[in-house]
Scaffold this motif. Structure first.
Motif, PDB file in Angstrom:
ATOM      1  N   SER A 357       0.816  -1.216   0.000  1.00 34.19           N
ATOM      2  CA  SER A 357       0.000   0.000   0.000  1.00 34.19           C
ATOM      3  C   SER A 357       0.849   1.265   0.000  1.00 34.19           C
ATOM      4  O   SER A 357       0.361   2.336  -0.367  1.00 34.19           O
ATOM      5  CB  SER A 357      -0.930   0.012   1.213  1.00 34.19           C
ATOM      6  N   GLY A 358       2.099   1.157   0.441  1.00 33.44           N
ATOM      7  CA  GLY A 358       2.923   2.346   0.588  1.00 33.44           C
ATOM      8  C   GLY A 358       2.538   3.203   1.771  1.00 33.44           C
ATOM      9  O   GLY A 358       3.053   4.313   1.942  1.00 33.44           O
ATOM     10  N   LEU A 359       1.641   2.700   2.632  1.00 34.72           N
ATOM     11  CA  LEU A 359       1.136   3.458   3.776  1.00 34.72           C
ATOM     12  C   LEU A 359       1.460   2.726   5.065  1.00 34.72           C
ATOM     13  O   LEU A 359       1.516   1.490   5.093  1.00 34.72           O
ATOM     14  CB  LEU A 359      -0.381   3.638   3.665  1.00 34.72           C
ATOM     15  N   ASP A 360       1.630   3.484   6.140  1.00 33.33           N
ATOM     16  CA  ASP A 360       1.870   2.836   7.426  1.00 33.33           C
ATOM     17  C   ASP A 360       0.605   2.746   8.272  1.00 33.33           C
ATOM     18  O   ASP A 360       0.633   2.222   9.382  1.00 33.33           O
ATOM     19  CB  ASP A 360       2.986   3.539   8.203  1.00 33.33           C
ATOM     20  N   LYS A 361      -0.529   3.258   7.741  1.00 35.75           N
ATOM     21  CA  LYS A 361      -1.824   3.100   8.409  1.00 35.75           C
ATOM     22  C   LYS A 361      -2.869   2.708   7.379  1.00 35.75           C
ATOM     23  O   LYS A 361      -3.201   3.483   6.477  1.00 35.75           O
ATOM     24  CB  LYS A 361      -2.240   4.393   9.105  1.00 35.75           C
ATOM     25  N   VAL A 362      -3.362   1.505   7.492  1.00 35.34           N
ATOM     26  CA  VAL A 362      -4.416   0.983   6.617  1.00 35.34           C
ATOM     27  C   VAL A 362      -5.304   0.092   7.465  1.00 35.34           C
ATOM     28  O   VAL A 362      -4.810  -0.755   8.212  1.00 35.34           O
ATOM     29  CB  VAL A 362      -3.842   0.172   5.436  1.00 35.34           C
ATOM     30  N   GLY A 363      -6.601   0.271   7.351  1.00 38.67           N
ATOM     31  CA  GLY A 363      -7.539  -0.560   8.092  1.00 38.67           C
ATOM     32  C   GLY A 363      -7.997  -1.757   7.275  1.00 38.67           C
ATOM     33  O   GLY A 363      -7.195  -2.504   6.746  1.00 38.67           O
TER      34      GLY A 363
END
Length: 401
Positions: A357-363
């Motif tokens: 995702s390239g993100l450090d926060k994903v639900g």
């Protein structure tokens, strides 16, 4: 001027939500992509539309009908097989006159303001084919545009290799001449545009405001935030019922017949759709969009998430950095984890395989009609297919459901 709207695409990368709807019918900030586009197109002075539909076409036709509710006239063309943009445009050839220029719109892109008006105005000033272009940090995923003098586009590269990636990409809005139909009989779309560049010319209209072509389900949250960042004031319908002390802060948009129980806190920017119920002590944090006819139970916390129409969230649950599909149920005491313990980037398991995702926060991403039982904890990056049932999680009697 009339418009040709391309709304046939599925957007497979946006699983699980595009299994059950066209990409253009995805909601962000309380409004479907196509609805947002049509409102802005109408504001740009264009009211006669030809719309190409394909995947789950009836959802678009049933929602927009012949366009009278929107002050428009809409004709539909069905693209039964997903054979691409070239064929989608070619299907509409018989609906336009040979001396006619038309607004061409990819219905699944999102702009924070009215990009369509800007392109129409550019055509009115220069009487030359126009393509909206924009800057994106992910230019390698789109066709690269090379500019010459006087804002003319010199050429386009559809699938650039690394050394060819430029600063600007096509933004999905054009004013095209009828000649485009003839060119597409011999060329693919990118080749046809290059033929225009070499012939009558193709002028760029640079879009400097936020723009999004969502590729993955977590991109919906980016679009939601992009739109809400343009909101500057609260708008609460007079029919909203507050059953006790409720705290509001920031640009909160609440539609008709919403009921909010005592102790709730609503922090904008956020959106709450009509006929929705929020129980006692609910906390709605910024960048949350709750669809119509939703039920949010006692003590629920919602953060940076999109809940489609008809979602139910049971008491004492937490839904963050997540997208929850239409009529899905999140059981009481259920938590969506949003971060790895080591705060590393989150990998999401999609049908095509693992995607970073390239993100450090994903639900989590719950498809339409998914049922998540009580007391579950969903790992960061969880994807639940439409209609999937996850049983209640309990400890006694052990080994039984």
């Amino acid at each position: 001027m009339r418009a040709l709207i391309l709304a046939a695409g599925r957007g497979a990368g946006l699983y699980p939500f595009t299994n059950t709807r066209p990409k253009a019918m995805l909601p962000m900030a309380g409004e479907m992509l196509l609805h947002s586009a049509l409102k802005k197109i109408r504001a740009a002075g264009v009211s006669d539309l030809v719309v190409v539909v394909g995947h789950r076409a009836d959802r678009i036709i049933n929602e927009f009908g012949q366009g009278s509710r929107y002050g428009m006239t809409i004709q539909y063309i069905r693209q039964d097989e997903p054979t691409g943009i070239r064929d989608a445009i070619s299907l509409a050839k018989g609906h336009f006159q040979e001396d006619e220029s038309f607004l061409l719109v990819y219905a699944d892109v999102l702009a924070s303001e009215n990009m369509y008006r800007q392109v129409v105005q550019a055509f009115g000033s220069f009487h030359q084919p126009v393509a909206a272009i924009c800057h994106t940090p992910h230019a390698q995923n789109y066709g690269t545009v090379y500019l010459g003098k006087d804002m003319q586009i010199e050429r386009l590269v559809e699938k650039p290799v690394e050394r060819e990636v430029g600063n600007y990409v096509l933004a999905g809005v054009f004013v095209m001449p009828y000649r485009l139909f003839d060119l597409l009989e011999s060329f693919e779309m990118d080749e046809a545009l290059n033929e225009l560049c070499a012939g009558e010319g193709l002028r760029s209209s640079i879009w400097e405001e936020p723009w999004l072509d969502a590729q993955h389900p977590w991109d919906l949250l980016q679009g939601n935030r992009m739109v809400m960042d343009t909101w500057s004031e609260a708008r609460v319908d007079g029919s909203v019922r507050l059953r006790g002390a409720v705290q509001f802060r920031g640009p909160v948009v609440i539609e008709k017949n919403v009921v909010i129980e005592s102790g709730a806190s609503i922090f904008g920017p956020c959106f709450i759709g009509e006929n929705t119920f929020l129980g006692n002590g609910v906390l709605v944090r910024p960048y949350t969009a709750i669809g119509a006819n939703a039920t949010i139970g006692f003590g629920v916390e919602l953060k940076n998430c999109i809940l489609f129409n008809g979602v139910r969230v049971g008491r004492l649950s937490f839904v963050g950095d997540s997208v929850v599909g239409e009529d899905a149920v999140v059981g009481s005491g259920t938590l969506t984890l949003i971060q790895n313990l080591d705060q590393s980037e989150i990998v999401v398991r999609m049908p095509e395989g693992k995607v970073d995702s390239g993100l450090d926060k994903v639900g989590s991403f719950l498809g339409d009609g998914a049922l998540v039982g009580a007391s579950n904890t969903l790992a960061s990056g969880t994807v639940v297919p439409p209609g999937e049932v996850i049983p209640h999680h309990y400890t006694y009697p052990r080994g039984e459901n």
